[in-house]
Design a protein around this motif. Structure first.
Motif, short mmCIF file in Angstrom:
data_model
loop_
_atom_site.label_atom_id
_atom_site.label_comp_id
_atom_site.label_asym_id
_atom_site.label_seq_id
_atom_site.Cartn_x
_atom_site.Cartn_y
_atom_site.Cartn_z
N LEU A 41 0.83 -1.21 0.00
CA LEU A 41 0.00 0.00 0.00
C LEU A 41 0.86 1.25 0.00
CD1 LEU A 41 -2.76 1.36 0.15
CD2 LEU A 41 -2.66 1.09 2.63
N THR A 42 1.95 1.23 0.78
CA THR A 42 2.87 2.36 0.81
C THR A 42 3.47 2.63 -0.56
OG1 THR A 42 3.40 1.87 3.11
CG2 THR A 42 4.96 3.25 1.91
N GLU A 43 3.85 1.56 -1.26
CA GLU A 43 4.41 1.70 -2.60
C GLU A 43 3.39 2.32 -3.56
OE1 GLU A 43 7.13 1.44 -5.73
OE2 GLU A 43 7.47 1.12 -3.59
N LEU A 44 2.16 1.85 -3.50
CA LEU A 44 1.12 2.39 -4.38
C LEU A 44 0.85 3.87 -4.08
CD1 LEU A 44 -1.42 -0.55 -4.48
CD2 LEU A 44 0.03 0.27 -6.34
N LEU A 45 0.77 4.21 -2.80
CA LEU A 45 0.53 5.61 -2.43
C LEU A 45 1.67 6.51 -2.88
CD1 LEU A 45 -1.00 5.11 1.12
CD2 LEU A 45 -2.18 5.94 -0.93
N ALA A 46 2.91 6.05 -2.70
CA ALA A 46 4.07 6.86 -3.11
C ALA A 46 4.08 7.06 -4.61
CB ALA A 46 5.36 6.18 -2.65
#
Length: 53
Positions: free
Chosen positions: A30-35
């Motif tokens: 999720l962090t990767e997608l948000l970034a």
């Protein structure tokens, strides 16, 4: 031209499949997608949020 890497040549690291480990993987994904979408991310209480790349 680069040679393809055989996946069976990579070392196997034993990992326990727990609810916590699955939650960590989901949080990182999720962090990767948000970034990638331009959101600022950071660990609460650990650092200041950084702009996405």
């Amino acid at each position: 031209m680069a040679r393809p890497v055989a996946f069976d040549a990579l070392p196997v690291v034993p990992v326990e499949d727990t609810k916590e480990s699955r939650a960590v993987v989901l949080a990182l994904a999720l962090t990767e997608l948000l970034a990638r979408s331009g959101e600022r991310i950071g660990l609460m209480g650990e650092c200041h949020p950084r702009a996405a790349m």
